[in-house]
Design an enzyme around this catalytic site. Structure first.
Site, PDB file in Angstrom:
ATOM      1  N   ASN A 149       0.834  -1.202   0.000  1.00  0.00           N
ATOM      2  CA  ASN A 149       0.000   0.000   0.000  1.00  0.00           C
ATOM      3  C   ASN A 149       0.872   1.257   0.000  1.00  0.00           C
ATOM      4  O   ASN A 149       1.906   1.301   0.661  1.00  0.00           O
ATOM      5  CB  ASN A 149      -0.885   0.012   1.248  1.00  0.00           C
ATOM      6  CG  ASN A 149      -1.984   1.054   1.154  1.00  0.00           C
ATOM      7  OD1 ASN A 149      -2.949   0.883   0.410  1.00  0.00           O
ATOM      8  ND2 ASN A 149      -1.832   2.148   1.891  1.00  0.00           N
ATOM      9  N   GLU A 212      -1.185   0.811  -5.043  1.00  0.00           N
ATOM     10  CA  GLU A 212      -1.051   2.127  -5.671  1.00  0.00           C
ATOM     11  C   GLU A 212       0.246   2.248  -6.464  1.00  0.00           C
ATOM     12  O   GLU A 212       0.338   3.068  -7.383  1.00  0.00           O
ATOM     13  CB  GLU A 212      -1.132   3.238  -4.625  1.00  0.00           C
ATOM     14  CG  GLU A 212      -2.512   3.439  -3.997  1.00  0.00           C
ATOM     15  CD  GLU A 212      -2.795   2.509  -2.840  1.00  0.00           C
ATOM     16  OE1 GLU A 212      -1.909   1.680  -2.506  1.00  0.00           O
ATOM     17  OE2 GLU A 212      -3.902   2.584  -2.259  1.00  0.00           O
ATOM     18  N   ASP A 263      -4.443  21.903   8.993  1.00  0.00           N
ATOM     19  CA  ASP A 263      -4.751  20.997   7.883  1.00  0.00           C
ATOM     20  C   ASP A 263      -5.348  21.771   6.702  1.00  0.00           C
ATOM     21  O   ASP A 263      -5.349  22.999   6.677  1.00  0.00           O
ATOM     22  CB  ASP A 263      -5.665  19.868   8.384  1.00  0.00           C
ATOM     23  CG  ASP A 263      -5.456  18.576   7.596  1.00  0.00           C
ATOM     24  OD1 ASP A 263      -5.063  18.628   6.419  1.00  0.00           O
ATOM     25  OD2 ASP A 263      -5.685  17.492   8.162  1.00  0.00           O
TER      26      ASP A 263
HETATM   27 MN    MN Z   1      -4.536   1.631  -0.618  1.00  0.00          MN
END
Ligand code: MN
Length: 444
Positions: A149, A212, A263
Site C-alpha cells: 500500500n 497504488e 490541515d
Molecule cells: Mn490503498
C-alpha cells in the site's frame, strides 16, 4: 485517447531527470538562496507566492522545495495532458494498474552513516500552533500479508528517530490495526521526493486490494514509455528508484498525542492519540531535495483534490454518460465542494450527476451541476451560471443526516452533515438564447 494508447503517437517519451535538475530548468521556480528560519520562516516564504514552487537552496547538505505541484496547470504540463484531461489520465492508471520494473543493482540513494537523526534534515515547523516540525510530503510504502500500500501521512519529527504519525482510518491504518492485533510492528518505507506519478498515485483512494505502486507505474509508462523503475528494500518494500530521501522504519505498538496541526481547511486539526513511527535508517541521494507541502495552499489542494476527481468522474459517468468535466474547488479546500459539467440528455441528468458525485467521494458536501458550455475551472463563471440559470425551488436538494468529512468544523457528532446539490442545468428543450453568454471573438 483510449486506455490502450500509452501516449499520443506524436509525443516522444518524456525524459526523466533528477528533481534538482528539474528545479534548475523550470523558470517558474522561485529560489530562496539565503538562510531561512525553519520555525515559520519556510511558510512565510512560500506564502509570498503560493502559486509557484519555492526552492530553498541555503540549507547545507539538503535543499528544500515547497509547493512543487502548486497548480493544476503544473501537473498537467508534467503529465503531458491538458488540465481538464487530468482526471481521465488518472483514471487510466487506476483502471489499468501495471507492475513496476524492479531493478537489481544498487539504488542511487544510499544510507547515511552514523546514528539516525532526522533533526539534521531541514524539517519545517509550519504554523504557530502546530505541535512541532512535520514531514508533510511523506509517502508511506507498507506491506502486510503480501499486499502493498502507498499513502500520504504527516509525520511529526518529535525526536531524532521519529514521532507520531496521523493515520486517517484507511488502508495503512487497517494494516497497523491488523499487525498490532498480532503484536507485530509494521515495517514501513517513507519516500520524500519521487516522480510525480508516484506522488499522485499515493494520493488516490481506491480498493484495499489495489497496489497504488501499480497505478503509479501505469501512469509513469503513459508519460515515459516504460514502467516505473523501483527498488526492493528490506521486508519486500518497494520504492521508486528515483527517490530523493527514503526513511526505513516501523510503526511501533505505542501511541502518543499527535497534533495540533494546521490541515487543508486552514484550521487546526485537534490532538489525537496516534501510532509512533521509529526510523532505523535514512538514505538519500547526493545533494537531496526534501519536498514539503504547505497545508491549506495550492499544492495541498492539488495532492488531495486531484486524485479524488477521477473517482468522482467515474461515478458520475456511470449514471450520466454525457459528463464533461469534474472539479473539486480550491474554495472548498479541494475536498468539500465540487462542480460538474454535463451534456444533458435526459431531464433528470442534473440531479443524477449530483447523486453520483456524492457516491464517488464520501467527504463531498456540496455539488453544483452546470451545462457543458460553462467553464467549471472559472469560479466566476460557475457563480454566473447559478445567478442566471438556477432556481432554488426546483434546482436545490438537501441530504440531511449524511456522513461527511472529519475536517468540516460545522459538521455534527460523527461528522454528520447536510449535503446539498445545486442543479443549474437548463431544462431540456428550453429556448437557450436568453441564457447564452456572448463570447466576444478574440482579435485575429
Ligand atoms: Mn490503498
Amino acid at each position: 485517447m483510449g486506455p490502450g494508447n500509452p501516449r499520443p503517437t506524436d509525443a516522444p517519451p518524456a525524459e526523466v531527470v533528477p528533481l534538482a535538475r528539474y528545479l534548475e530548468s523550470d523558470p517558474e521556480v522561485r529560489r530562496v538562496p539565503g538562510p531561512v528560519d525553519l520555525h515559520l520562516g519556510v511558510t512565510r516564504e512560500i506564502l509570498e507566492d503560493p502559486r509557484r514552487p519555492t526552492w530553498f537552496t541555503g540549507f547545507p547538505g539538503c535543499t528544500l522545495v515547497g509547493n512543487l505541484w502548486s497548480s493544476r496547470a503544473r501537473v498537467a504540463r508534467a503529465l503531458g495532458v491538458a488540465p481538464e484531461g487530468i482526471p481521465d489520465r488518472l483514471l487510466e492508471g487506476i483502471e489499468h494498474p501495471e507492475p513496476p520494473e524492479v531493478g537489481e543493482g544498487p539504488a542511487p540513494f544510499h544510507p547515511l552513516p552514523g546514528p539516525v537523526d532526522l533533526t539534521k534534515l531541514p524539517v519545517p515547523h509550519f504554523y504557530p500552533r502546530d505541535a512541532g516540525p512535520y514531514l508533510t510530503a511523506a509517502v508511506f510504502s507498507a506491506r502486510w500479508k503480501g499486499k502493498q500500500n502507498l499513502s500520504f501521512h504527516r509525520l511529526w519529527v518529535k525526536g531524532p528517530t521519529g514521532g507520531p504519525v496521523r493515520l486517517v482510518p484507511r488502508h495503512l491504518d487497517r494494516m497497523v490495526r491488523e499487525s498490532r492485533a498480532e503484536g507485530v510492528e509494521l515495517p514501513v518505507a517513507i519516500v520524500l521526493g519521487a516522480p510525480l506519478e508516484f506522488t499522485l498515485a499515493a494520493a488516490v483512494s481506491t480498493d484495499y486490494a489495489v497496489d497504488e505502486l501499480e497505478i503509479a507505474s501505469s501512469l509513469y509508462r503513459r508519460r515515459t514509455g516504460r514502467p516505473l523503475p523501483a527498488v526492493r528494500l528490506a521486508h519486500d518494500l518497494l520504492v521508486p528508484r528515483d527517490s530523493e530521501i527514503v526513511l526505513e522504519g516501523r510503526v511501533t505498538l505505542r501511541d502518543e498525542a499527535e497534533g495540533p496541526f494546521l490541515d487543508v481547511l486552514g484550521t487546526y486539526d485537534p490532538v489525537r492519540s496516534q501510532p509512533v513511527v521509529e526510523i532505523d535508517r535514512v538514505s538519500t541521494v547526493d545533494h537531496p531535495v526534501l519536498p514539503v507541502t504547505l497545508a491549506g495552499t495550492g499544492e495541498h489542494y492539488v495532492l488531495m483534490g486531484l486524485p479524488r476527481e477521477p473517482v468522482i468522474l467515474r461515478s458520475v459517468r456511470s449514471l450520466v454518460p454525457g459528463v464533461r468535466a469534474v472539479r473539486l474547488t480550491e474554495g472548498g479546500a479541494a475536498w468539500l465542494h465540487s462542480v460538474v459539467s454535463i451534456e444533458k440528455r435526459r431531464e433528470g441528468d442534473g440531479k443524477n450527476a449530483a447523486l453520483a458525485a456524492f457516491a464517488g467521494h464520501g467527504s463531498l458536501k456540496r455539488v453544483v451541476v452546470v451545462d457543458s458550455d460553462i467553464d467549471i475551472f472559472n469560479d466566476e463563471e460557475v457563480e454566473w451560471a447559478l445567478a442566471t440559470r438556477f432556481q432554488a425551488d426546483r434546482g436545490l436538494f438537501l441530504v440531511p443526516g449524511a456522513t461527511g468529512s472529519s475536517l468540516d468544523p460545522s459538521a455534527g457528532k460523527d461528522n454528520v452533515t447536510t449535503k446539498w446539490a445545486l442543479d443549474a442545468t437548463l431544462p431540456l428543450g428550453v429556448d437557450r438564447r436568453p441564457f447564452e453568454r456572448e463570447r466576444f471573438p478574440k482579435a485575429p
